[in-house]
Design an enzyme around this catalytic site. Structure first.
Site, short mmCIF file in Angstrom:
data_model
loop_
_atom_site.label_atom_id
_atom_site.label_comp_id
_atom_site.label_asym_id
_atom_site.label_seq_id
_atom_site.Cartn_x
_atom_site.Cartn_y
_atom_site.Cartn_z
N ILE A 82 -97.13 47.80 3.71
CA ILE A 82 -98.33 47.73 4.54
C ILE A 82 -99.18 46.51 4.16
CG2 ILE A 82 -99.93 49.16 3.17
CD1 ILE A 82 -99.33 49.81 6.86
N CYS A 83 -99.12 46.10 2.88
CA CYS A 83 -99.93 44.94 2.48
C CYS A 83 -99.39 43.66 3.11
CB CYS A 83 -100.01 44.82 0.96
SG CYS A 83 -98.42 44.59 0.19
N THR A 84 -98.05 43.58 3.27
CA THR A 84 -97.47 42.41 3.94
C THR A 84 -97.93 42.37 5.39
OG1 THR A 84 -95.51 42.53 2.56
CG2 THR A 84 -95.31 41.29 4.60
N ASN A 133 -101.75 41.53 5.32
CA ASN A 133 -102.28 40.29 4.74
C ASN A 133 -101.39 39.06 4.87
OD1 ASN A 133 -104.50 41.81 3.77
ND2 ASN A 133 -103.20 42.51 2.09
#
Ligand SMILES: [Zn+2]
Ligand SMILES: [Zn+2]
Ligand SMILES: [Zn+2]
Ligand SMILES: [Zn+2]
Length: 764
Positions: free
Chosen positions: A211-213, A216
């Protein structure tokens, strides 16, 4: 119907194969035209056909039992696992007393005990333990594995095994697999039909994107689409349910994803990709639910699926081994969530398949991506999925996972931008250690003095129109065709419609002669070494005895390391006449026709049943001298029939066709420089003919006032070699001397000018 005929062995009782023989004793409506009903096919199936089953788990055990009952008698099985107590309910060949023992061995014992006259040879270990020789012995391979990595490995190994010189190296692979309540059976003809790697994108996503990829650092168009559907949809549309069949919904996601992609300079967000990604997320969840739901349904359902698939695999094996019916083309799918639904289709070969494809995969990436980001992309991308990739350009390594020294040396590149290391439009070769593209050397072999090379030395023709596309590489893969030392073997497909090529001599040998590692032709002129060496008067210094060869190559290698690159003494003796000859003969443009497949050896025998799918050429071979070339002779430039032919044609075109009278052994030189003396002529003759022993020169008769000379040889062969070398004339003191054949005694028909006829062939 009488059975127990010629094909039977002592353990075959009357009517043992009564039902199977109904199929094999006569052709049916769907039999291949090449099917020969009767004893021969039964003999092949029961006494000659060797089949390998990979995996002795649930599916593997079913396949083994089915094969044994169908009449396959020489079966091998390979499995690396031991029996666990949890296997007992589904893997019916195992008993509680077998817990802890290797599956392959127990399964083999069980089948041999229950089906008399069958030989099952087990191997308890990894498929990666075995090399090409092991896989080469089988007629067929059936895979009943649950591991994606192992299937990718065996698939790539069998594709790499296909040797263009040897049609028998094409091993059909039947792949069966189950995943929850889905299963498939497929027939893969390595390099001919779609392979396992071709269909990699049909697998469910191995991981969901972190989810961070997505939030962000998006790198893929898919990341942007997931961002739109997972994060932006709930934020902007609240509780509204996303309907993947509603064009308005997909259109909304597409515009949001496209805007984000633009912001991060990512290309490739399209309407259809948006729909694909969004739909793909839903079925992945659905199938997980199905597996969970499956826990409440009777497990007999899943056993039933395994049985159907095993029967399908075995059925295909039987059809391929006997040609008794057309085999599956090429993908059979079985879905058994509610009832059973099956579907057969032809999965197509993927041009960009990293295993069997011939074309490079084009990918555009942002200018400021680092090497590390590119590597993450290769791991994530659905149709690539390469764990631990190694990267290189045609010129230099970018990042290598192995060996440790190279990893350390290339590690600083990870932080660099790809655009610093690779020019715009440049190509990158990707290899992976988990696949047999980049085998590392076994630790126990003594590799002192053996070369390890990152890139082969190749001519343009052998490279094909797309240089450095997915070369497979095997360190110390075989011994050099000339010096016999093990070397790094490369293998690649030089373009669509071409056969696979491999390197046959080592880099040292290639450098010594400045030739291509694959076709052995000179890298500059595209000609056999014998033609080049004759034209340039290069002395052949390489030893030809077996004992000295290895020593010689090692010596040459040391010389090269000392910076002495001038291994070939080109230029010292070469004359402008010789260079002119090479220019006329040289092939300057790549000649891709040379990369065509070889002629099918089965077709020649009238036995090929692969029809239009056969990757080899269906032509009658033209039998001549040129089909009997040997590597040593071609490399060292002696008795090379191709070179002979080229030079004979050229010599004739230059008016130097050897006269019919075999007694003529002299050549006539005219327009000699005024400064010429008998001694200077002798010196030039000797220098220009390094391959003709000096003792074969009988005499030189110089007629100074006519500025001409007769060069008399002791034998006809030496005279013919001289005519070839001097086809474009002979240079002496910057003047071009003309060459003609001498004339026979008493004959007036000769082309040679009649000057001092008494001197012809007369000893001085
Ligand atoms: Zn493929
Ligand atoms: Zn060599
Ligand atoms: Zn070549
Ligand atoms: Zn064929």
């Amino acid at each position: 119907m009488a059975t127990g005929n010629g094909s039977a062995t002592s353990s075959d009782w009357q009517d043992r194969y009564y039902h199977v023989d109904q199929i094999l004793d006569r052709p049916g409506p769907r039999t291949d035209p090449s099917f020969l009903a009767g004893d021969e096919v039964k003999d092949f199936l029961r006494n000659k056909c060797k089949i390998l089953v990979i995996g002795a788990g649930g599916l593997g055990c079913e396949i083994l039992a089915n094969l044994a009952l169908t009449g396959f008698k020489d079966i091998h099985v390979i499995d690396m696992d031991t029996i666990d107590i949890s296997n007992l309910n589904r893997q019916f060949l195992f008993r509680p007393a077998d817990v802890g023992r290797p599956k392959a061995i127990v399964a083999a014992e069980y089948v041999m005990k229950r089906v008399p006259g069958i030989k099952v040879t087990p191997y308890y270990g990894k498929i990666q333990d075995k090399g090409d020789d092991y896989y080469m012995q089988f007629n067929l391979v059936i895979c009943g594995l649950d591991s994606v990595e192992a299937r990718r490995w065996i698939n790539a190994t069998l594709v790499n095994l296909v040797d263009p010189e040897n049609p028998e190296s094409l091993k059909p692979l039947i792949d069966g697999g189950t995943e929850g309540f889905k299963g498939q059976a497929r027939v893969i003809l390595p390099t001919v039909s779609s392979c396992y790697e071709c269909s990699l994108d049909m697998l469910n996503k191995p991981t969901t994107f972190p989810i961070c990829t997505i939030a962000n650092t998006p790198r893929l168009p898919e990341h942007c689409i997931e961002w739109a559907s997972v994060l932006e949809w709930p934020r902007a549309r609240g509780d509204e349910k996303l309907d993947t069949d509603d064009p308005e919904h997909i259109g909304w996601l597409y515009s949001i994803a496209a805007a984000r992609a633009k912001e991060f300079k990512i290309e490739g967000v399209t309407w259809s990709l948006t729909q694909g990604v969004v739909k793909n997320v839903i079925p992945a969840i659905a199938s997980t639910n199905a597996i969970i739901a499956g826990m409440r349904t009777p497990s007999s359902h899943s056993i039933y699926l395994t049985e159907v698939l095993a029967a399908a695999c075995c059925n295909e094996a039987f059809k391929i081994a006997t040609s008794s019916a057309a085999y599956l083309n090429n993908y059979f799918m079985l879905i058994g969530t509610e009832g059973v639904y099956s579907y057969t289709f032809e999965h197509e070969k993927r041009d960009h398949c990293p295993v069997c494809g011939g074309e490079a995969l084009e990918m555009s990436i942002s200018r400021d991506w680092t090497v590390e980001q590119l590597m993450e992309l290769l791991t994530e991308k659905q149709n690539i999925q390469i764990k631990k990739p190694s990267l290189a350009t045609p010129e230099k390594p970018i990042y290598f996972q192995q060996p440790p020294q190279l990893e350390e040396a290339t590690r600083p590149n990870l932080e660099k931008k790809v655009s610093e290391l690779v020019p715009d439009g440049g190509e990158i070769t990707v290899t992976a250690s988990s696949l047999p593209f980049n085998k590392m050397p076994k630790a126990d072999i003594n590799k002192a003095g053996w070369e390890q090379s990152e890139f082969p030395i190749l001519c343009e023709t052998c490279l094909g129109p797309n240089p450095f596309i997915r070369m497979s590489k095997q360190e110390f893969g075989r011994s050099c065709g000339t010096c016999a030392r093990p070397f790094t073997v490369f293998r690649w497909n030089p373009g669509s419609g071409a056969r696979y090529k491999t390197t046959v001599i080592c880099q040292t040998c290639a450098k010594v002669k400045n030739v291509c590692q694959t076709c052995l032709l000179d890298l500059e002129y595209g000609l056999p070494t014998q033609v080049r060496d004759t034209a340039l008067a290069i002395q052949n210094e390489a030893p030809t005895s077996d004992i000295n060869r290895e020593y010689y190559a090692q010596n040459m290698e040391n010389k090269m390391e000392d910076g002495n690159q001038a291994l070939m003494q080109v230029g010292t003796r070469a004359t402008s006449a010789g260079k002119e000859m090479l220019k006329q003969l040289a092939r300057t443009n790549p000649y891709y026709k040379r990369n065509r497949p070889h002629i099918c050896s089965f077709f020649v025998k009238g036995e090929c049943n692969r029809g239009s799918e056969c990757p080899f050429r269906h032509e009658k071979p033209v039998e001549n001298d040129l089909s009997h070339q040997n590597i040593q002779d071609r490399y060292h430039g002696r008795d090379d029939p191709v070179a002979r032919k080229i030079m004979a044609n050229h010599t004739e075109a230059q008016g130097l066709k050897p006269p019919e009278d075999e007694n003529i052994t002299s050549l006539f030189l005219s327009s000699l420089p005024a400064s010429a003396t008998e001694l200077s002529i002798r010196t030039h003759v000797a220098n220009s003919l390094p391959q003709v022993p000096a003792s074969q020169l009988r005499s030189v008769v110089h007629v100074a006032k006519s500025r001409c000379a007769f060069v008399n040889f002791k034998d006809r062969n030496s005279a013919e070699r001289a005519a070839e070398a001097w086809a474009n004339g002979l240079d002496m003191d910057d003047e071009r001397v003309l060459v003609k054949w001498g004339r026979s005694k008493g004959s007036a028909k000769s082309a040679a000018p009649i000057v001092g006829p008494s001197a012809v062939a007369a000893p001085a």
